[in-house]
Enzyme design. Structure first.
Site, PDB file in Angstrom:
ATOM      1  CG  PHE A  92      -1.918   1.078   1.293  1.00 30.70           C
ATOM      2  CD1 PHE A  92      -2.948   1.157   0.523  1.00 30.70           C
ATOM      3  CD2 PHE A  92      -1.438   2.366   2.063  1.00 30.70           C
ATOM      4  CE1 PHE A  92      -3.856   2.224   0.716  1.00 30.70           C
ATOM      5  CE2 PHE A  92      -2.352   3.173   2.195  1.00 30.70           C
ATOM      6  CZ  PHE A  92      -3.674   3.257   1.612  1.00 30.70           C
ATOM      7  CG  ASN A 194      -3.629   4.085   7.072  1.00 28.75           C
ATOM      8  OD1 ASN A 194      -4.844   3.909   6.699  1.00 28.75           O
ATOM      9  ND2 ASN A 194      -2.872   4.670   6.071  1.00 28.75           N
ATOM     10  N   PRO A 195      -5.580   1.005   8.990  1.00 29.16           N
ATOM     11  CG  PRO A 195      -7.683   0.649   9.999  1.00 29.16           C
ATOM     12  CD  PRO A 195      -6.517   1.748   9.617  1.00 29.16           C
TER      13      PRO A 195
END
Length: 287
Positions: A92, A194-195
């Site tokens: 990510f 920050n999932p």
């Protein structure tokens, strides 16, 4: 060999990127030019003329960006706080919105010596490494369930250690595991997370849909599945006066604060907007 104005190459790049639907054509065009030239973006005006080979190299990167390949994949890095981390396929890409969550966490740590920090769903390791850079005295733990993300995080941790930053402690684990970090129960000053939080089925830009790992973006239960576990972990880990900051979707402005308030040990629950004014992360203190 006739040199050409860099300004014209950037203008042409902007035109191509705007036509391709890129949301920040000027910024991306200038960052691509700076990357090709090996200079900071702010120094581009000091390079009025460039060789045709430079124009060609800029054009090749712009063509890739116009196909909506993330800019960070093209240049190979993303920034967070005062550091950069390497990124690419399989991990990510950190977003500018997370800067505000990081700032909140660092502000909470002011005046605390040797704080203990946990970064849940660390991905590239950006948040954990940014904290370790800003607070060399901190003991920073980071965890992720994805082996590819952890490989990127280990790589970035080695790079930051080589640059003189403190090492972080990286773990492979599932934050739904009630035994994870059990030895830290009641000892942590700050939990950051920050999932994956985008509700399944939500439209996202091609840069996200085609290049970010889906499991790092989308979550079940309308985007709340992983957040629920993060809140549970934080309530267990935090020491009195410790703080929690969790990023969330802008549709979660009511749901996530409610989840946090449901844990009675967590107080001072507050939701915060991102750089565009949209609700983006919730914070709380351990009572």
């Amino acid at each position: 060999m006739n040199r050409q104005p860099l300004r014209l190459a950037i203008m042409e790049a902007m035109r191509i990127l705007e036509a391709a639907g890129v949301s920040s054509p000027r910024t991306d065009a200038e960052l691509i030019a700076a990357h090709v030239l090996g200079v900071e973006r702010g120094r581009l005006p000091l390079v009025p003329l460039v060789d045709p080979a430079v124009v060609d190299a800029i054009g090749q990167m712009v063509a890739q960006r116009a196909k909506r390949v993330p800019l960070q994949h093209l240049v190979g890095w993303a920034a967070l706080g005062d550091i950069t981390v390497d990124v690419g396929p399989g991990v990510f890409v950190p977003r500018p919105e997370t800067e505000l969550l990081l700032e909140w966490g660092l502000k909470l740590l002011k005046g605390r010596e040797y704080p203990v920090v946990v970064d849940l769903c660390t991905g590239s390791g950006a948040l954990a490494l940014a904290v370790a850079h800003a607070r060399p005295d901190a003991v920073v733990y980071a965890v992720d369930i994805d082996p590819t993300a952890l490989a990127w995080a280990r790589h970035n941790a080695e790079l930051r250690a080589a640059a003189g930053d403190s090492r972080i402690r990286l773990y492979s684990g599932d934050i739904s595991d009630s035994a994870m970090f059990a030895e830290l129960d009641g000892l942590v000053d700050l939990v950051l997370c920050n999932p994956p939080y985008v509700p399944e089925g939500t439209w996202v830009p091609p840069e996200v849909a085609e290049h970010d790992p889906a499991h790092a973006v989308f979550a079940e239960e309308s985007g709340l599945a992983v957040i629920r576990h993060a809140v549970t972990v934080a309530a267990r880990l935090l020491r009195p006066g410790g703080g929690l900051a969790i990023e969330h979707d802008d549709t979660h402005v009511a749901a996530v604060p409610s989840l946090v308030r449901a844990r009675r040990v967590l107080t001072d629950v507050e939701d915060h907007p991102d750089l565009t004014g949209r609700p983006r992360f919730v914070t709380a203190l351990r009572g």
